[in-house]
Every structure is written in C-alpha cells, then in structure tokens.
Enzyme design. Structure first.
Site, mmCIF file in Angstrom:
data_model
loop_
_atom_site.group_PDB
_atom_site.id
_atom_site.type_symbol
_atom_site.label_atom_id
_atom_site.label_comp_id
_atom_site.label_asym_id
_atom_site.label_seq_id
_atom_site.Cartn_x
_atom_site.Cartn_y
_atom_site.Cartn_z
ATOM 1 N N ASP A 131 -5.274 -1.920 -4.558
ATOM 2 C CA ASP A 131 -3.696 -1.329 -4.040
ATOM 3 C C ASP A 131 -4.286 -0.227 -2.362
ATOM 4 O OD1 ASP A 131 -1.550 0.428 -3.221
ATOM 5 O OD2 ASP A 131 -0.990 0.695 -5.282
ATOM 6 N N VAL A 132 -3.527 -1.221 -1.690
ATOM 7 C CA VAL A 132 -3.924 -0.189 -0.353
ATOM 8 C C VAL A 132 -3.776 0.942 -0.183
ATOM 9 C CG1 VAL A 132 -4.099 -2.773 0.705
ATOM 10 C CG2 VAL A 132 -2.510 -1.400 0.879
ATOM 11 N N TYR A 163 9.990 -0.992 8.081
ATOM 12 C CA TYR A 163 9.359 -2.011 8.777
ATOM 13 C C TYR A 163 8.643 -2.657 9.952
ATOM 14 C CZ TYR A 163 7.595 -7.341 7.936
ATOM 15 O OH TYR A 163 6.969 -8.705 8.231
ATOM 16 N N LYS A 167 5.144 -2.079 12.404
ATOM 17 C CA LYS A 167 4.640 -3.289 12.859
ATOM 18 C C LYS A 167 4.398 -2.955 14.637
ATOM 19 C CE LYS A 167 4.749 -6.260 9.420
ATOM 20 N NZ LYS A 167 3.220 -6.846 9.428
ATOM 21 N N THR A 180 8.772 -17.051 2.475
ATOM 22 C CA THR A 180 7.530 -16.198 2.027
ATOM 23 C C THR A 180 8.664 -15.343 0.910
ATOM 24 O OG1 THR A 180 7.214 -14.390 2.772
ATOM 25 C CG2 THR A 180 5.880 -15.958 3.602
#
Length: 309
Positions: free
Chosen positions: A57-58, A149, A153, A185
C-alpha cells in the site's frame, strides 16, 4: 541479460498490462499492489519469467522501502521502476468529503513521489536506472468533478519536470512520464463517487495495452515525456489557446461523454481499500473484438452494452 522491473500498481489496468508486456520481453518482475489475490493472478499470467509479488500500500509508511528491499534481496538489483498505482473520485469539489480528496492525493501524488524517492536512492547507488511514472492528459488540462485526480496529476507533472532537471548531472539515471488520455481500465467504475452517476472514459478511448507498450518502450529508450492518445494534443491546445471556450464546453462534454446514465449511491469506491473482484486489465468500455468478428449481431450487442453503461 534480462532486466529487473518493479511495477507498482500491477494488479489491474495499465500496470497489469505492463507486467504482461515486460514478461513477454523476458524481464524479471517485482509486482506490487494492495491486494494479494490479484497479484497472484498476474504472477500466473507471467509464468514464463521469474516473478516476485509484494502486497504494498503506497500510502503506508515505509511500504515502498520494504518493496525495494524485497526486490534487491531476490534479484540483487533494480533496473526499472514503474509506478502506475492510482485511484479516482467523482464529485464537485465542495461536495467530495475531504478525507476522500486527501486520500486520492496521498495515493496518486504522494505515493508516486515515494516511488521516485526510493527508486532514485537505489539508482544513485548503482549509477544507472529508469523511473517511469504514469501521469495523464489531465496533468495538462482540467475537467470538472475530478478535482482530486486532476490536482494529483498536475502535481505529478511538476514533480517529474523538477526531478528531470535535478538528474542532468546523472545521465545514466532517467525519469520518464507517460501521459495517457482516456484508457479502457476499471479505475472509473472503481472510483469513489459523490456525484450520483457512474463515470466512464470519454472517447476516444485507448487500450491499456497501448499504454503498456509505451512504458516498455521508455524502458528501452528513455524519454522525458510521452503522450498516448490521439486527442490529447487537441485538448491541450484548446485548454491553452482558447481557455474561455474550453471552460464553456468542458462541463457539458464531461456530463455527456464522461458520465454514464447509471445512478450510484455515494460511496468511497476503492480509494481506501482495494476491490479484488474489480481487478482486470480492461474496464469493458471498448467493444470486444471477438464479438465484432461475429458480424452485425456482435456489433449491435457491443453497442447496446455501451449504451447501458
């Protein structure tokens, strides 16, 4: 000699496609994601090469250090580090819970920064290596209802450019940023949703395999930034050259093409915990070529399914 490739976010989507692509090249793999079961499935798909899976888990402290240590313990080195892990959330900025916004940024931006930090420490000691980050066209433009998001980014874009400048004194260590447009995806349906309508990738939609090929190509021939998507340059030009017109059009276009007609209750999706059942390479937003090969019946069936999404 085969490379040792670490892939963070290897259980679904672009990361899973990249694992298959590197395996076809004969590279040895270290695959990381939150859920162990999908990782075992990917390992089975890459059975012709040596594969180590490390549930990671980052967002957890020291998790990426432990991943790198496991890779070195198994293979003695790391040659390429690929980071594709990402989550998404739909909702107006003021209606999206702060904890969800923060976790998206923690995963998509701070998780990627952690990958870069750990990878560079190993590459500086070795004198060479390649980091490949997966950004997005949304690192250059904006779209409503995806604030967390988009912020992540844009931050990743700035981080990548900064690190590339800092690596000018280390020509054998490279950082590449692969920026896809819409990709088929599972991330859209797995997203947290506080908007009431299920998200989907707006057309034109690319395949995760195409992005995976770009990632492998960067491992072979590192480049600063690679755009994957036919419409990316048009969107970036409109955003930059005609910002007023862009802002007028982007909302209606997002509601028309970026959201499905299906209603959904407010939920956290996979932002805080993985959904192993949703781990796959594709999200089902592109027609199945096998059905299209059946002729008109297959075409009609594919069209009806897309309309129902």
């Amino acid at each position: 000699m085969s490379r040792v490739v670490v892939i963070v976010g290897a259980s679904s989507g672009i990361g899973r496609a990249a694992a298959r692509a590197f395996a076809e090249r004969g590279d040895r793999l270290v695959l990381a994601a939150r859920a162990a079961t999908p990782l075992a499935e990917v390992r089975a798909e890459c059975a012709d090469v040596d594969v180590l899976t490390v549930p990671t888990d980052v967002t957890e402290p020291d998790a990426l250090d432990a991943l790198a240590d496991a890779a070195v313990d198994r293979f003695d080195r790391i040659d390429v580090w690929v980071h594709t892990a990402a989550v998404m959330a739909y909702g107006r900025f003021d209606e999206l819970p702060g904890r969800v916004f923060d976790q998206v940024v923690r995963t998509d931006l701070l998780g990627a920064a952690g990958s870069v930090r750990v990878a560079l420490r190993h590459f500086r000691a070795a004198g060479a290596g390649t980091v490949i980050l997966t950004g997005s066209v949304l690192g250059h433009i904006t779209a409503p209802y995806l604030g967390a998001y988009v912020a992540s980014k844009w931050g990743l874009q700035g981080l990548a450019r900064t690190v590339q400048q800092e690596l000018r004194d280390s020509p054998e260590i490279r950082l590449c940023l692969v920026n896809p447009g819409s990709v088929d995806t599972p991330v859209y349906e797995q997203a947290a949703n506080y908007l009431g309508r299920v998200g989907r990738p707006p057309p034109p939609i690319g395949s995760p395999q195409r992005v995976a090929r770009a990632i492998v190509d960067c491992a072979d021939r590192p480049r600063r930034e690679v755009s994957v998507g036919r419409f990316n340059v048009v969107m970036r030009a409109g955003f930059t050259v005609l910002p007023g017109l862009y802002d007028v059009l982007v909302g209606p276009l997002m509601r028309l093409a970026g959201l499905s007609g299906r209603s959904v209750a407010a939920n956290d999706g996979s932002v805080f915990a993985p959904n192993p059942a949703g781990a796959a390479v594709r999200g089902g937003h592109l027609p199945d070529l096998r059905q299209l090969a059946l002729g008109p019946v297959g075409v009609v069936g594919a069209a009806l399914r897309r309309r129902l999404r």
